[in-house]
Design an enzyme around this catalytic site. Structure first.
Site, PDB file in Angstrom:
ATOM      1  N   ASP A  21     -24.550   9.000  81.073  1.00  0.00           N
ATOM      2  CA  ASP A  21     -25.107   9.807  82.163  1.00  0.00           C
ATOM      3  C   ASP A  21     -23.993  10.621  82.806  1.00  0.00           C
ATOM      4  O   ASP A  21     -23.027  10.062  83.319  1.00  0.00           O
ATOM      5  CB  ASP A  21     -25.760   8.854  83.181  1.00  0.00           C
ATOM      6  CG  ASP A  21     -26.212   9.585  84.437  1.00  0.00           C
ATOM      7  OD1 ASP A  21     -26.432  10.816  84.365  1.00  0.00           O
ATOM      8  OD2 ASP A  21     -26.348   8.920  85.484  1.00  0.00           O
ATOM      9  N   ASN A  23     -24.429  12.922  85.365  1.00  0.00           N
ATOM     10  CA  ASN A  23     -24.647  13.394  86.739  1.00  0.00           C
ATOM     11  C   ASN A  23     -25.147  12.327  87.709  1.00  0.00           C
ATOM     12  O   ASN A  23     -25.649  12.646  88.782  1.00  0.00           O
ATOM     13  CB  ASN A  23     -25.611  14.595  86.734  1.00  0.00           C
ATOM     14  CG  ASN A  23     -26.973  14.217  86.170  1.00  0.00           C
ATOM     15  OD1 ASN A  23     -27.143  13.106  85.656  1.00  0.00           O
ATOM     16  ND2 ASN A  23     -27.912  15.112  86.263  1.00  0.00           N
ATOM     17  N   ASP A  25     -27.707  10.317  87.790  1.00  0.00           N
ATOM     18  CA  ASP A  25     -29.121  10.023  88.072  1.00  0.00           C
ATOM     19  C   ASP A  25     -29.615   8.788  87.313  1.00  0.00           C
ATOM     20  O   ASP A  25     -30.803   8.462  87.364  1.00  0.00           O
ATOM     21  CB  ASP A  25     -30.016  11.242  87.797  1.00  0.00           C
ATOM     22  CG  ASP A  25     -30.029  11.635  86.326  1.00  0.00           C
ATOM     23  OD1 ASP A  25     -29.322  10.989  85.517  1.00  0.00           O
ATOM     24  OD2 ASP A  25     -30.750  12.596  85.974  1.00  0.00           O
ATOM     25  N   ASP A  29     -27.713  11.927  79.224  1.00  0.00           N
ATOM     26  CA  ASP A  29     -28.097  13.327  79.064  1.00  0.00           C
ATOM     27  C   ASP A  29     -27.233  14.029  78.020  1.00  0.00           C
ATOM     28  O   ASP A  29     -26.263  13.458  77.502  1.00  0.00           O
ATOM     29  CB  ASP A  29     -28.011  14.048  80.427  1.00  0.00           C
ATOM     30  CG  ASP A  29     -26.740  13.666  81.178  1.00  0.00           C
ATOM     31  OD1 ASP A  29     -25.664  13.721  80.555  1.00  0.00           O
ATOM     32  OD2 ASP A  29     -26.829  13.282  82.368  1.00  0.00           O
ATOM     33  N   ASP A  98     -34.913  15.092  66.370  1.00  0.00           N
ATOM     34  CA  ASP A  98     -36.017  14.229  65.971  1.00  0.00           C
ATOM     35  C   ASP A  98     -37.281  15.079  65.858  1.00  0.00           C
ATOM     36  O   ASP A  98     -37.581  15.865  66.752  1.00  0.00           O
ATOM     37  CB  ASP A  98     -36.217  13.133  67.040  1.00  0.00           C
ATOM     38  CG  ASP A  98     -36.605  11.804  66.436  1.00  0.00           C
ATOM     39  OD1 ASP A  98     -37.618  11.763  65.729  1.00  0.00           O
ATOM     40  OD2 ASP A  98     -35.894  10.805  66.687  1.00  0.00           O
ATOM     41  N   ASP A 201     -40.078  11.478  62.290  1.00  0.00           N
ATOM     42  CA  ASP A 201     -40.703  10.315  62.898  1.00  0.00           C
ATOM     43  C   ASP A 201     -42.055   9.964  62.283  1.00  0.00           C
ATOM     44  O   ASP A 201     -42.900  10.842  62.093  1.00  0.00           O
ATOM     45  CB  ASP A 201     -40.911  10.635  64.388  1.00  0.00           C
ATOM     46  CG  ASP A 201     -41.459   9.460  65.168  1.00  0.00           C
ATOM     47  OD1 ASP A 201     -40.699   8.499  65.357  1.00  0.00           O
ATOM     48  OD2 ASP A 201     -42.629   9.502  65.579  1.00  0.00           O
ATOM     49  N   GLU A 258     -38.656   8.710  58.216  1.00  0.00           N
ATOM     50  CA  GLU A 258     -38.936   7.337  58.633  1.00  0.00           C
ATOM     51  C   GLU A 258     -40.108   6.863  57.773  1.00  0.00           C
ATOM     52  O   GLU A 258     -41.269   7.033  58.132  1.00  0.00           O
ATOM     53  CB  GLU A 258     -39.280   7.266  60.124  1.00  0.00           C
ATOM     54  CG  GLU A 258     -39.315   5.830  60.614  1.00  0.00           C
ATOM     55  CD  GLU A 258     -40.009   5.639  61.963  1.00  0.00           C
ATOM     56  OE1 GLU A 258     -39.788   4.595  62.576  1.00  0.00           O
ATOM     57  OE2 GLU A 258     -40.778   6.513  62.387  1.00  0.00           O
ATOM     58  N   HIS A 330     -33.251   2.474  67.426  1.00  0.00           N
ATOM     59  CA  HIS A 330     -33.829   2.350  68.775  1.00  0.00           C
ATOM     60  C   HIS A 330     -35.142   1.575  68.803  1.00  0.00           C
ATOM     61  O   HIS A 330     -35.706   1.376  69.878  1.00  0.00           O
ATOM     62  CB  HIS A 330     -34.046   3.752  69.345  1.00  0.00           C
ATOM     63  CG  HIS A 330     -35.112   4.498  68.586  1.00  0.00           C
ATOM     64  ND1 HIS A 330     -34.947   4.888  67.272  1.00  0.00           N
ATOM     65  CD2 HIS A 330     -36.361   4.871  68.919  1.00  0.00           C
ATOM     66  CE1 HIS A 330     -36.048   5.477  66.856  1.00  0.00           C
ATOM     67  NE2 HIS A 330     -36.925   5.483  67.833  1.00  0.00           N
ATOM     68  N   ASP A 331     -35.665   1.204  67.635  1.00  0.00           N
ATOM     69  CA  ASP A 331     -36.917   0.446  67.567  1.00  0.00           C
ATOM     70  C   ASP A 331     -36.692  -1.014  67.218  1.00  0.00           C
ATOM     71  O   ASP A 331     -37.654  -1.759  67.018  1.00  0.00           O
ATOM     72  CB  ASP A 331     -37.828   1.015  66.455  1.00  0.00           C
ATOM     73  CG  ASP A 331     -38.393   2.374  66.794  1.00  0.00           C
ATOM     74  OD1 ASP A 331     -38.509   2.689  67.988  1.00  0.00           O
ATOM     75  OD2 ASP A 331     -38.723   3.116  65.850  1.00  0.00           O
TER      76      ASP A 331
HETATM   77  O1  TEU Z   1     -41.670   4.599  64.984  1.00  0.00           O
HETATM   78  C1  TEU Z   1     -42.715   4.360  64.083  1.00  0.00           C
HETATM   79  C2  TEU Z   1     -43.049   2.933  63.909  1.00  0.00           C
HETATM   80  O2  TEU Z   1     -43.876   2.640  63.073  1.00  0.00           O
HETATM   81  C3  TEU Z   1     -42.341   1.937  64.766  1.00  0.00           C
HETATM   82  O3  TEU Z   1     -42.416   2.469  66.017  1.00  0.00           O
HETATM   83  C4  TEU Z   1     -42.906   0.568  64.905  1.00  0.00           C
HETATM   84  O4  TEU Z   1     -44.278   0.544  64.767  1.00  0.00           O
HETATM   85  C5  TEU Z   1     -42.554   0.041  66.284  1.00  0.00           C
HETATM   86  O5  TEU Z   1     -41.183   0.150  66.465  1.00  0.00           O
HETATM   87  C6  TEU Z   1     -42.985  -1.376  66.489  1.00  0.00           C
HETATM   88  O6  TEU Z   1     -42.424  -1.851  67.668  1.00  0.00           O
HETATM   89  C7  TEU Z   1     -41.466   5.863  65.462  1.00  0.00           C
HETATM   90  C8  TEU Z   1     -40.350   5.895  66.510  1.00  0.00           C
HETATM   91  O7  TEU Z   1     -39.136   5.518  65.929  1.00  0.00           O
HETATM   92  C9  TEU Z   1     -40.734   5.044  67.673  1.00  0.00           C
HETATM   93  O8  TEU Z   1     -39.717   4.989  68.639  1.00  0.00           O
HETATM   94  C10 TEU Z   1     -41.984   5.633  68.264  1.00  0.00           C
HETATM   95  O9  TEU Z   1     -42.449   4.782  69.268  1.00  0.00           O
HETATM   96  C11 TEU Z   1     -43.069   5.834  67.227  1.00  0.00           C
HETATM   97  O10 TEU Z   1     -42.618   6.426  66.031  1.00  0.00           O
HETATM   98  C12 TEU Z   1     -44.118   6.771  67.755  1.00  0.00           C
HETATM   99  O11 TEU Z   1     -43.593   8.058  67.838  1.00  0.00           O
HETATM  100 CA    CA Z   2     -28.211  12.210  83.818  1.00  0.00          CA
END
Ligand code: TEU
Ligand code: CA
Length: 561
Positions: A21, A23, A25, A29, A98, A201, A258, A330-331
């Site tokens: 971050d 700034n 908040d 960013d 993305d 995605d 993905e 991130h998932d």
């Molecule tokens: O993820 C697709 C997906 O199938 C996974 O999100 C999975 O079902 C989920 O992580 C279960 O917890 C993509 C993105 O990476 C994810 O961040 C999004 O939430 C999703 O698409 C919808 O856009």
């Molecule tokens: Ca920020």
């Protein structure tokens, strides 16, 4: 296979909201990303993938886009993106964005217009269906984030729209050529602006079956797993090939899909020469142990499982194309917390796992914080969770009869929030992520695990990642580690993950002892010249004797053989 500019690159995923971050908040960013480009360069990163920064109500943290041509003010401006592209270019780095086009936000103009006039142009951008004659919803599909896939169309109680993710993420109708044209125009607009490509995605979801029908009910909720619908949907290739021809191909862009459910025979179409994508993620080990019942019923992925999954993916792709290799994103939970048994977690084992996946055939992706060995956070109450998927899985676990403690334990182990806690830069307050209040609490272990502390420690996870990158880029090994084949070695020896990368007579043996007890490994040849190991300074890997070599606990070694 034809050589392409991206094949020997190292990629890094930024989840902007949690990166840095600038700034105060509390939200990471784009200026924050720019300020760390030198850090990324030093890590050996070539390609930086930004998770979505477009305007969004953030129902799914940016994966619900309300304007494909803008930047959310929380993250910065279009000028900031231009500056990021230019600053990256100065450093011979590439920016990848993305691409979220299975769905948009219900606050996108297209959806608003569809609600105004469901029979008009934009009504055909979505899947809008009448209620069934008996008043029930059109199909019994369960959305990824729980509940059914249908939501009443605002203003039209007789109609429903389809959302395979959250109800604020209406699915776009790819059967409609007008929609596809709009998508391609947008992709080309960004590529013309100077980005190098896209991570794509949830792309397997864009093809729906021609006939919408119910599938067998598999839970008390009376719904069916969305996978049934995907299995039934044939012919996604037509859309993917068209997108490639109209956008990525002419721009020589890098695209990474993905893709979860590819079949072996489809791999050449997906990532072979002239395929739909440059690359796709290997999720073999990510999906290992998943249960249709929910997270509470998942099986852990032990080192032997990890090895088996990875080798299976490597085998099915061979030299046909390039996988993108990850241990987390991130998932997903943090890779070190997932694949290393808890009692064996240490800097040594983290580096061993790093070495195991980084030298595979394919493009290594590092997820932010992975390079410093960030771990899962322990979530102690439902209120600490942000992610919609985690909240749903908590409720699913309770509904299945788990106690609150059990539900929380399951969600803690697999929550997407594990990867979304702020990057730990320093030992200062809020891990140096922000001078304000972070949007999601930092992991309390930041005093011990942070980039600043690791900077000068030759034995840190961070410095080991740097050495891994240097090894891949070293002109002496670069070709074999990029284009060389991969053959597992002693595949059935328990908790040993070893493989040979080979090209034009050069052979590099990567061996990882995935347990605390030392073990012996028989060598394929007499030669064993170590070029990298994860041992601490002052320690040397053992020399072979009698055609065997002893590997210490969680020792990782790369050697010329
Ligand atoms: O993820 C697709 C997906 O199938 C996974 O999100 C999975 O079902 C989920 O992580 C279960 O917890 C993509 C993105 O990476 C994810 O961040 C999004 O939430 C999703 O698409 C919808 O856009
Ligand atoms: Ca920020």
């Amino acid at each position: 296979m034809e050589k392409k500019w991206w094949q020997d690159k190292i990629a890094y995923q930024v989840y902007p909201k949690s990166f840095l971050d600038s700034n105060g908040d509390g939200i990471g960013d784009i200026p924050g990303v720019i300020s760390k480009l030198d850090y990324l360069k030093q890590l050996g990163v070539d390609i930086v993938w930004l998770s979505p920064v477009y305007p969004s109500p953030l129902a799914d943290e940016g994966y619900d886009i309300s304007d494909y041509y803008g930047i959310d003010p929380r993250f910065g401006t279009l000028d900031d993106v231009d500056r990021l592209i230019a600053e990256a270019k100065k450093r011979n780095m590439y920016i990848v964005m993305d691409l979220v086009v299975n769905h948009c936000s219900d606050e996108h103009e297209w959806f608003r217009k569809a609600c105004e006039d469901p029979d008009g142009k934009y009504g055909h951008y979505f899947y809008i269906r009448e209620r069934n004659a008996d008043g029930s919803i059109p199909t019994n599909w369960r959305s990824y984030f729980g509940g059914n896939c249908w939501e009443p169309l605002p203003g039209h109680p007789d109609k429903y729209y389809l959302h395979v993710f959250h109800k604020k993420q209406p699915d776009l109708n790819w059967e409609n050529p007008e929609l596809r044209e709009d998508v391609y125009r947008m992709i080309n607009w960004w590529l013309d602006r100077g980005i190098a490509g896209f991570r794509i995605d949830a792309i397997i979801n864009i093809k729906k079956p021609m006939i919408f029908r119910d599938y067998p009910v598999d839970r008390e909720d009376g719904l069916s797993d969305i996978e049934c619908m995907l299995e039934d949907a044939q012919g996604i290739g037509k859309f993917l090939a068209e997108m490639q021809e109209r956008t990525f191909g002419p721009h020589d862009a890098f695209s990474v899909g993905e893709v979860f459910n590819e079949k072996k025979e489809e791999i050449p179409n997906f990532i072979g020469e002239g395929g739909y994508f440059s690359s796709m993620f290997d999720f073999g080990e990510t999906i290992f142990g998943a249960s249709t019942k929910g997270w509470y019923d998942r099986k852990p992925c032990l080192p032997e499982d990890y090895k088996r999954c990875v080798f299976q993916s490597q085998r099915s792709v061979g030299t046909v194309g390039f996988l993108s290799n990850i241990i987390e994103n991130h998932d997903e939970p943090r890779g070190v917390s997932r694949y290393i048994p808890a009692e064996e977690l240490s800097a040594r084992s983290k580096k061993a796992l790093a070495g195991a996946y980084f030298l595979l055939r394919g493009i290594p992706f590092i997820y932010q914080g992975q390079e410093i060995g960030m771990e899962n956070k322990t979530f102690t109450s439902r209120e600490e969770l942000d992610d919609i998927s985690s909240l749903n899985e908590y409720d699913v676990a309770l509904a299945a009869g788990c106690s609150r403690e059990e539900a929380l334990a399951a969600v803690s182990a697999y929550s997407r929030d594990n990867a979304r806690t702020p990057v730990q830069w320093t030992a200062e307050e809020n891990a140096g992520f922000t001078t304000g209040t972070p949007w999601l609490a930092v992991n309390p272990n930041y005093k011990a695990i942070n980039a600043a502390a690791e900077e000068d420690d030759p034995d840190s996870v961070l410095n080991f990642y740097r050495r891994l990158s240097q090894l891949r880029k070293n002109p002496e090994y670069h070709e074999a580690l990029t284009w060389g084949s991969l053959k597992p070695w002693l595949e059935t020896q328990k908790n040993l993950m070893a493989y040979v990368r080979e090209l034009g007579g050069q052979r590099i043996l990567v061996s990882v002892n995935m347990q605390c007890e030392p073990q012996e490994m028989t060598l394929p040849t007499d030669r064993y010249d170590v070029i990298l190991s994860n041992l601490e300074s002052g320690q040397e890997p053992e020399q072979p004797s009698g055609g065997k070599v002893k590997l210490g606990g969680w020792q990782m070694t790369a050697a010329l053989i």
